[in-house]
Design an enzyme around this catalytic site. Structure first.
Site, PDB file in Angstrom:
ATOM      1  N   GLY A  10       0.906  -1.359   0.141  1.00  0.00           N
ATOM      2  CA  GLY A  10       0.388  -0.251   0.288  1.00  0.00           C
ATOM      3  C   GLY A  10       0.927   1.465   0.113  1.00  0.00           C
ATOM      4  O   GLY A  10       2.023   1.448   0.044  1.00  0.00           O
ATOM      5  N   THR A  12       0.966   3.809   2.286  1.00  0.00           N
ATOM      6  CA  THR A  12       1.574   4.226   4.068  1.00  0.00           C
ATOM      7  C   THR A  12       2.623   2.929   3.639  1.00  0.00           C
ATOM      8  O   THR A  12       3.506   3.219   4.541  1.00  0.00           O
ATOM      9  CB  THR A  12       0.683   3.689   5.124  1.00  0.00           C
ATOM     10  OG1 THR A  12      -0.475   4.717   4.980  1.00  0.00           O
ATOM     11  CG2 THR A  12       1.063   3.608   6.322  1.00  0.00           C
ATOM     12  N   CYS A 132      -4.889  10.312  10.029  1.00  0.00           N
ATOM     13  CA  CYS A 132      -4.368  11.364   9.402  1.00  0.00           C
ATOM     14  C   CYS A 132      -4.754  12.710   9.952  1.00  0.00           C
ATOM     15  O   CYS A 132      -4.218  13.732  10.354  1.00  0.00           O
ATOM     16  CB  CYS A 132      -3.361  11.286   8.093  1.00  0.00           C
ATOM     17  SG  CYS A 132      -5.028  11.071   7.313  1.00  0.00           S
ATOM     18  N   ASN A 293       0.021  13.122   4.355  1.00  0.00           N
ATOM     19  CA  ASN A 293      -0.813  12.095   5.659  1.00  0.00           C
ATOM     20  C   ASN A 293      -0.106  11.000   5.378  1.00  0.00           C
ATOM     21  O   ASN A 293      -0.906   9.725   6.335  1.00  0.00           O
ATOM     22  CB  ASN A 293      -2.477  12.170   4.462  1.00  0.00           C
ATOM     23  CG  ASN A 293      -2.213  11.970   2.971  1.00  0.00           C
ATOM     24  OD1 ASN A 293      -1.473  12.552   1.903  1.00  0.00           O
ATOM     25  ND2 ASN A 293      -2.353  10.937   2.740  1.00  0.00           N
TER      26      ASN A 293
END
Length: 326
Positions: A10, A12, A132, A293
Protein backbone atom coordinates in the site's frame (compact mmCIF):
# COMPACT_ATOMS: atom_id res chain seq x y z
CA UNK A 1 16.74 -3.60 15.19
CA UNK A 2 15.15 -5.99 12.65
CA UNK A 3 11.90 -4.74 11.11
CA UNK A 4 9.19 -6.12 8.85
CA UNK A 5 6.44 -4.15 7.12
CA UNK A 6 3.15 -6.05 6.80
CA UNK A 7 0.89 -4.56 4.16
CA UNK A 8 3.94 -3.22 2.34
CA UNK A 9 2.23 -2.89 -1.05
CA UNK A 10 0.00 0.00 0.00
CA UNK A 11 0.94 3.66 -0.10
CA UNK A 12 1.62 3.78 3.63
CA UNK A 13 3.54 0.50 3.37
CA UNK A 14 5.72 1.98 0.66
CA UNK A 15 6.51 4.98 2.85
CA UNK A 16 7.41 2.65 5.70
CA UNK A 17 9.81 0.74 3.44
CA UNK A 18 11.44 4.01 2.40
CA UNK A 19 11.79 5.34 5.95
CA UNK A 20 12.91 2.08 7.56
CA UNK A 21 15.52 1.47 4.85
CA UNK A 22 17.03 4.93 5.44
CA UNK A 23 16.88 4.72 9.24
CA UNK A 24 20.31 4.44 10.89
CA UNK A 25 19.14 2.02 13.59
CA UNK A 26 16.60 -0.12 11.72
CA UNK A 27 17.28 -3.13 9.51
CA UNK A 28 14.55 -3.80 6.94
CA UNK A 29 14.13 -7.58 6.84
CA UNK A 30 10.88 -8.15 4.95
CA UNK A 31 8.20 -6.49 2.88
CA UNK A 32 5.03 -8.53 3.38
CA UNK A 33 2.04 -8.58 1.03
CA UNK A 34 -0.51 -11.29 0.44
CA UNK A 35 -1.59 -10.02 -2.98
CA UNK A 36 1.88 -9.32 -4.39
CA UNK A 37 3.84 -12.18 -2.79
CA UNK A 38 6.77 -13.27 -4.93
CA UNK A 39 6.83 -10.09 -7.01
CA UNK A 40 9.52 -7.40 -6.88
CA UNK A 41 8.73 -4.47 -4.62
CA UNK A 42 9.77 -2.13 -7.46
CA UNK A 43 6.75 -3.24 -9.52
CA UNK A 44 4.52 -1.56 -6.96
CA UNK A 45 6.88 1.11 -5.58
CA UNK A 46 9.10 2.20 -8.49
CA UNK A 47 10.92 4.73 -6.31
CA UNK A 48 12.33 1.79 -4.29
CA UNK A 49 13.93 -0.06 -7.21
CA UNK A 50 17.35 0.26 -5.59
CA UNK A 51 16.29 -1.83 -2.59
CA UNK A 52 16.13 -5.04 -4.62
CA UNK A 53 13.37 -6.46 -2.38
CA UNK A 54 10.70 -9.06 -3.12
CA UNK A 55 7.33 -9.26 -1.39
CA UNK A 56 6.84 -12.21 0.98
CA UNK A 57 3.47 -13.75 1.89
CA UNK A 58 2.22 -13.33 5.48
CA UNK A 59 2.81 -17.02 6.27
CA UNK A 60 6.54 -16.46 5.68
CA UNK A 61 6.84 -13.63 8.19
CA UNK A 62 10.26 -13.90 9.81
CA UNK A 63 11.04 -13.28 13.50
CA UNK A 64 11.80 -9.58 13.95
CA UNK A 65 12.14 -7.02 16.71
CA UNK A 66 9.36 -4.81 15.30
CA UNK A 67 6.54 -5.30 12.82
CA UNK A 68 4.73 -2.36 11.29
CA UNK A 69 1.14 -3.17 10.28
CA UNK A 70 -0.03 -1.00 7.36
CA UNK A 71 -3.30 -2.80 6.74
CA UNK A 72 -6.93 -1.90 5.99
CA UNK A 73 -9.47 -1.63 8.78
CA UNK A 74 -10.16 -5.05 10.31
CA UNK A 75 -7.09 -6.76 8.84
CA UNK A 76 -4.74 -5.81 11.69
CA UNK A 77 -7.07 -7.28 14.29
CA UNK A 78 -7.26 -10.47 12.22
CA UNK A 79 -3.48 -10.92 11.83
CA UNK A 80 -2.23 -9.38 15.07
CA UNK A 81 -2.11 -12.57 17.14
CA UNK A 82 0.06 -14.36 14.57
CA UNK A 83 2.35 -11.36 14.15
CA UNK A 84 2.74 -11.06 17.93
CA UNK A 85 4.30 -14.54 18.04
CA UNK A 86 7.13 -13.34 15.78
CA UNK A 87 7.57 -9.67 16.68
CA UNK A 88 8.38 -8.22 20.06
CA UNK A 89 6.91 -4.83 19.15
CA UNK A 90 3.93 -4.04 16.91
CA UNK A 91 3.24 -0.58 15.50
CA UNK A 92 -0.22 -0.51 13.96
CA UNK A 93 -1.33 2.17 11.50
CA UNK A 94 -4.91 0.97 10.98
CA UNK A 95 -8.00 2.10 12.93
CA UNK A 96 -8.23 -1.25 14.73
CA UNK A 97 -6.46 -0.40 18.00
CA UNK A 98 -6.90 3.35 18.30
CA UNK A 99 -8.12 5.27 21.34
CA UNK A 100 -6.69 2.73 23.77
CA UNK A 101 -8.40 -0.33 22.30
CA UNK A 102 -7.13 -3.74 23.38
CA UNK A 103 -6.15 -6.64 21.16
CA UNK A 104 -7.79 -10.07 21.35
CA UNK A 105 -4.98 -11.12 23.68
CA UNK A 106 -5.69 -8.19 26.00
CA UNK A 107 -2.63 -6.13 25.07
CA UNK A 108 -3.36 -2.41 25.34
CA UNK A 109 -2.05 -0.23 22.53
CA UNK A 110 -0.49 3.07 23.50
CA UNK A 111 -1.17 6.09 21.31
CA UNK A 112 1.60 6.83 18.82
CA UNK A 113 1.52 10.61 19.11
CA UNK A 114 4.74 11.68 20.87
CA UNK A 115 3.71 15.34 20.95
CA UNK A 116 1.09 14.41 23.53
CA UNK A 117 2.27 11.06 24.91
CA UNK A 118 6.07 11.12 24.95
CA UNK A 119 6.07 10.11 28.63
CA UNK A 120 3.89 7.04 27.97
CA UNK A 121 5.71 5.61 24.96
CA UNK A 122 9.13 4.56 26.37
CA UNK A 123 9.18 0.76 26.59
CA UNK A 124 5.88 0.35 24.73
CA UNK A 125 5.51 -2.88 22.77
CA UNK A 126 2.10 -2.13 21.27
CA UNK A 127 1.60 1.24 19.55
CA UNK A 128 -1.33 2.56 17.52
CA UNK A 129 -0.93 5.68 15.36
CA UNK A 130 -3.94 8.02 15.06
CA UNK A 131 -5.53 8.80 11.70
CA UNK A 132 -3.93 11.44 9.48
CA UNK A 133 -6.66 14.10 9.69
CA UNK A 134 -7.19 13.31 13.35
CA UNK A 135 -3.46 13.87 14.00
CA UNK A 136 -3.61 17.30 12.35
CA UNK A 137 -6.74 18.32 14.26
CA UNK A 138 -5.50 17.00 17.60
CA UNK A 139 -2.21 18.86 17.34
CA UNK A 140 -4.06 22.03 16.31
CA UNK A 141 -6.61 21.88 19.11
CA UNK A 142 -5.00 20.20 22.12
CA UNK A 143 -2.92 23.24 23.19
CA UNK A 144 -5.96 25.53 23.04
CA UNK A 145 -8.05 23.07 25.01
CA UNK A 146 -5.30 22.73 27.62
CA UNK A 147 -5.07 26.53 27.92
CA UNK A 148 -8.82 26.92 28.43
CA UNK A 149 -9.40 28.69 25.11
CA UNK A 150 -12.21 26.42 23.88
CA UNK A 151 -15.87 27.01 24.73
CA UNK A 152 -18.49 24.76 23.13
CA UNK A 153 -18.17 22.68 19.98
CA UNK A 154 -15.27 22.98 17.55
CA UNK A 155 -15.86 22.84 13.79
CA UNK A 156 -13.13 20.95 11.91
CA UNK A 157 -13.14 21.49 8.15
CA UNK A 158 -10.70 18.96 6.67
CA UNK A 159 -9.31 18.47 3.17
CA UNK A 160 -7.47 15.38 1.98
CA UNK A 161 -5.69 14.14 -1.12
CA UNK A 162 -6.51 10.94 -3.00
CA UNK A 163 -3.73 8.83 -1.43
CA UNK A 164 -5.74 8.88 1.79
CA UNK A 165 -8.15 6.45 0.12
CA UNK A 166 -5.44 3.82 -0.22
CA UNK A 167 -3.83 2.07 -3.18
CA UNK A 168 -6.82 -0.08 -4.13
CA UNK A 169 -8.91 1.71 -6.80
CA UNK A 170 -12.63 2.26 -6.41
CA UNK A 171 -15.42 4.34 -7.95
CA UNK A 172 -14.65 7.37 -5.79
CA UNK A 173 -10.90 7.27 -6.53
CA UNK A 174 -11.24 6.79 -10.30
CA UNK A 175 -9.42 9.72 -11.93
CA UNK A 176 -12.41 10.74 -14.03
CA UNK A 177 -14.42 11.15 -10.83
CA UNK A 178 -11.67 12.49 -8.57
CA UNK A 179 -9.36 14.50 -10.82
CA UNK A 180 -11.06 17.91 -10.58
CA UNK A 181 -13.44 17.25 -7.72
CA UNK A 182 -13.90 19.05 -4.43
CA UNK A 183 -16.19 16.34 -3.13
CA UNK A 184 -17.61 16.64 0.35
CA UNK A 185 -17.91 13.27 2.03
CA UNK A 186 -18.82 12.35 5.58
CA UNK A 187 -20.23 15.86 6.19
CA UNK A 188 -21.38 14.67 9.62
CA UNK A 189 -20.42 11.91 12.02
CA UNK A 190 -16.89 11.23 10.75
CA UNK A 191 -15.10 8.57 12.83
CA UNK A 192 -12.19 10.92 13.51
CA UNK A 193 -14.48 12.99 15.74
CA UNK A 194 -14.09 10.39 18.49
CA UNK A 195 -10.30 10.40 18.17
CA UNK A 196 -10.17 14.18 18.33
CA UNK A 197 -12.42 14.21 21.39
CA UNK A 198 -10.35 11.55 23.16
CA UNK A 199 -6.99 13.25 22.67
CA UNK A 200 -7.71 16.98 22.29
CA UNK A 201 -10.45 17.00 24.94
CA UNK A 202 -12.89 18.92 22.76
CA UNK A 203 -16.20 18.11 21.12
CA UNK A 204 -15.46 18.23 17.40
CA UNK A 205 -17.86 18.44 14.48
CA UNK A 206 -15.93 17.35 11.40
CA UNK A 207 -16.51 17.58 7.66
CA UNK A 208 -14.07 16.19 5.09
CA UNK A 209 -13.59 17.28 1.47
CA UNK A 210 -11.69 15.24 -1.13
CA UNK A 211 -9.53 17.67 -3.14
CA UNK A 212 -7.64 17.20 -6.44
CA UNK A 213 -4.28 16.45 -4.86
CA UNK A 214 -2.43 13.18 -4.27
CA UNK A 215 -0.73 13.83 -0.93
CA UNK A 216 -1.55 16.06 1.96
CA UNK A 217 -4.16 16.80 4.61
CA UNK A 218 -5.19 20.17 5.98
CA UNK A 219 -7.63 21.03 8.74
CA UNK A 220 -9.19 24.42 9.41
CA UNK A 221 -10.56 24.44 12.96
CA UNK A 222 -13.05 27.07 14.09
CA UNK A 223 -12.94 27.64 17.84
CA UNK A 224 -15.04 29.93 20.04
CA UNK A 225 -13.03 31.10 23.07
CA UNK A 226 -14.76 31.74 26.42
CA UNK A 227 -13.79 35.41 26.12
CA UNK A 228 -12.17 37.54 23.38
CA UNK A 229 -8.50 36.83 22.65
CA UNK A 230 -5.76 38.24 20.45
CA UNK A 231 -3.73 36.34 17.88
CA UNK A 232 -0.49 36.85 19.78
CA UNK A 233 -1.99 35.10 22.81
CA UNK A 234 -2.97 32.07 20.73
CA UNK A 235 0.49 31.97 19.12
CA UNK A 236 2.11 32.01 22.56
CA UNK A 237 0.03 29.01 23.56
CA UNK A 238 1.06 27.06 20.45
CA UNK A 239 4.72 28.05 20.69
CA UNK A 240 4.94 27.18 24.38
CA UNK A 241 3.34 23.79 23.81
CA UNK A 242 5.56 22.78 20.91
CA UNK A 243 8.88 24.54 21.57
CA UNK A 244 10.58 21.24 22.42
CA UNK A 245 8.80 19.09 19.84
CA UNK A 246 10.99 18.48 16.75
CA UNK A 247 8.20 17.92 14.24
CA UNK A 248 5.67 20.66 15.00
CA UNK A 249 6.41 24.01 13.37
CA UNK A 250 4.32 27.01 14.38
CA UNK A 251 3.76 29.16 11.30
CA UNK A 252 3.37 32.79 12.38
CA UNK A 253 3.95 34.83 9.23
CA UNK A 254 2.14 38.15 8.89
CA UNK A 255 3.15 38.76 5.25
CA UNK A 256 3.98 36.86 2.09
CA UNK A 257 2.01 34.35 0.05
CA UNK A 258 2.33 31.37 2.41
CA UNK A 259 1.03 32.74 5.71
CA UNK A 260 -0.76 29.62 6.92
CA UNK A 261 0.16 25.91 6.74
CA UNK A 262 -0.05 24.34 3.29
CA UNK A 263 0.51 20.60 2.81
CA UNK A 264 2.21 21.03 -0.58
CA UNK A 265 5.48 21.95 1.17
CA UNK A 266 5.29 18.97 3.53
CA UNK A 267 5.30 16.12 1.00
CA UNK A 268 7.62 13.37 2.18
CA UNK A 269 8.27 15.03 5.54
CA UNK A 270 7.31 14.18 9.10
CA UNK A 271 6.46 17.78 9.97
CA UNK A 272 3.08 19.17 10.87
CA UNK A 273 2.72 22.93 10.48
CA UNK A 274 0.28 24.79 12.71
CA UNK A 275 -0.86 28.41 12.40
CA UNK A 276 -3.74 30.60 13.46
CA UNK A 277 -5.85 33.68 12.85
CA UNK A 278 -8.30 35.54 15.10
CA UNK A 279 -11.35 37.64 14.25
CA UNK A 280 -11.05 41.38 14.78
CA UNK A 281 -13.34 41.20 17.81
CA UNK A 282 -11.40 38.23 19.24
CA UNK A 283 -14.50 36.09 19.27
CA UNK A 284 -13.30 33.34 16.95
CA UNK A 285 -9.98 31.50 16.66
CA UNK A 286 -9.14 29.76 13.40
CA UNK A 287 -6.37 27.18 13.75
CA UNK A 288 -4.91 25.62 10.59
CA UNK A 289 -2.75 22.50 10.54
CA UNK A 290 -1.22 20.65 7.58
CA UNK A 291 0.79 17.46 7.12
CA UNK A 292 1.67 14.71 4.67
CA UNK A 293 -1.04 12.12 5.30
CA UNK A 294 1.30 9.24 4.40
CA UNK A 295 4.23 10.36 6.54
CA UNK A 296 3.42 12.33 9.71
CA UNK A 297 -0.17 11.09 9.39
CA UNK A 298 0.88 7.45 9.12
CA UNK A 299 4.32 5.91 8.40
CA UNK A 300 6.46 8.73 9.81
CA UNK A 301 4.30 8.97 12.90
CA UNK A 302 4.86 5.26 13.43
CA UNK A 303 8.64 5.50 13.03
CA UNK A 304 8.75 8.56 15.30
CA UNK A 305 6.79 6.69 17.96
CA UNK A 306 9.08 3.66 17.70
CA UNK A 307 12.08 5.95 18.12
CA UNK A 308 10.65 7.28 21.38
CA UNK A 309 9.61 3.82 22.56
CA UNK A 310 13.13 2.44 22.06
CA UNK A 311 15.07 5.42 23.39
CA UNK A 312 16.41 6.47 19.98
CA UNK A 313 16.67 10.10 18.85
CA UNK A 314 13.11 11.13 18.06
CA UNK A 315 14.06 12.45 14.64
CA UNK A 316 16.18 9.45 13.59
CA UNK A 317 15.48 8.63 9.94
CA UNK A 318 12.99 11.49 9.64
CA UNK A 319 15.13 14.52 8.89
CA UNK A 320 13.92 15.25 5.30
CA UNK A 321 12.78 18.92 5.29
CA UNK A 322 10.54 18.95 2.20
CA UNK A 323 10.82 20.75 -1.12
CA UNK A 324 10.04 24.19 -2.54
CA UNK A 325 8.69 24.69 -5.11
CA UNK A 326 6.66 21.52 -4.81
Amino acid sequence: MKVSVVGAAGYTGGELLRLVHAHPELDLVQAVSRRHAGRPVAEVHPNLHHLGLTFHPPQELAPVDTAFLALPSGASAELEAGVAELAGTIVDLSPDFRAGASSASGDVYRTGLPELYADELPGAERISVPGCMATAAILALAPLSKAGLVAGDVVVDARTGSSGSGAEPGPSSHHAERGNAFRVYKPAGHRHEKEIAAHAKVRARMTVTAVPSVRGAQVVCHVTPPEPVERRDVLRVLQREYRDRPFVRVVARSRGVHRLPDPQFLSGTNFVDVGCAVDEDGGRIVVVAALDNLVKGAAGGGVQSLNVARGLPEDAGLEFPGLHPA
